[in-house]
Motif scaffolding. Structure first.
Motif, PDB file in Angstrom:
ATOM      1  N   TYR A  13       0.825  -1.204   0.000  1.00  0.00           N
ATOM      2  CA  TYR A  13       0.000   0.000   0.000  1.00  0.00           C
ATOM      3  C   TYR A  13       0.866   1.262   0.000  1.00  0.00           C
ATOM      4  CZ  TYR A  13       0.642   1.257   4.937  1.00  0.00           C
ATOM      5  OH  TYR A  13       1.160   1.664   6.126  1.00  0.00           O
ATOM      6  N   THR A  51      -5.858  -3.540   0.318  1.00  0.00           N
ATOM      7  CA  THR A  51      -4.559  -2.884   0.131  1.00  0.00           C
ATOM      8  C   THR A  51      -4.742  -1.569  -0.620  1.00  0.00           C
ATOM      9  OG1 THR A  51      -3.480  -5.045   0.084  1.00  0.00           O
ATOM     10  CG2 THR A  51      -2.241  -3.188  -0.822  1.00  0.00           C
ATOM     11  N   ALA A  55      -4.138   2.340   0.645  1.00  0.00           N
ATOM     12  CA  ALA A  55      -3.334   3.304  -0.118  1.00  0.00           C
ATOM     13  C   ALA A  55      -4.147   4.570  -0.376  1.00  0.00           C
ATOM     14  CB  ALA A  55      -2.874   2.688  -1.437  1.00  0.00           C
TER      15      ALA A  55
END
Length: 125
Positions: A13, A51, A55
């Protein structure tokens, strides 16, 4: 656009967020343009949607993107971000100059090296 280095020790991420930051700061991604949905980007990169969500959360926390409920994530206006990043880089330069002075590197030698590095960087552009 986004490449993941599985040999990199950083979490995936963080790699994704960093790459988006670079693209945003360089102006590759235009302000107010829509990012891929979490699901679509996860499928494209063959990674877990959580993930991507993490991010995107990091990017939003940093002011790089904003979300619109029910519509998705969009690139934030980046003038302020670019200015902040430039100031951060100049602070790093000040610190390096201080270290170089402490180690006895002459002003002329340092300036020559800066010019050399700057010109090498222009070859890549």
């Amino acid at each position: 656009m986004i490449l993941i280095d599985y040999k990199d020790r950083r979490p995936i991420y963080e790699q994704i967020a960093e790459r988006f930051q670079e693209l945003i700061l360089k102006g590759v991604l235009e302000p107010d343009s829509q990012l891929l949905s979490v699901r679509n980007l996860a499928m494209e990169l063959s990674i877990n949607p959580n993930t991507i969500q993490r991010a995107y959360a990091e990017l939003e926390r940093g002011g790089y993107i904003y979300s619109v409920k029910g519509r998705g994530n969009f690139i934030a206006a980046n003038d302020r971000l670019v200015q902040c990043k430039r100031e951060e880089i100049l602070e790093e330069v000040k610190e390096l100059v201080r270290k170089a002075k402490d180690m006895g590197v002459s002003k002329e030698h340092l300036l020559d090296k800066v010019v050399e590095c700057y010109e090498e960087g222009n070859k890549d552009d």
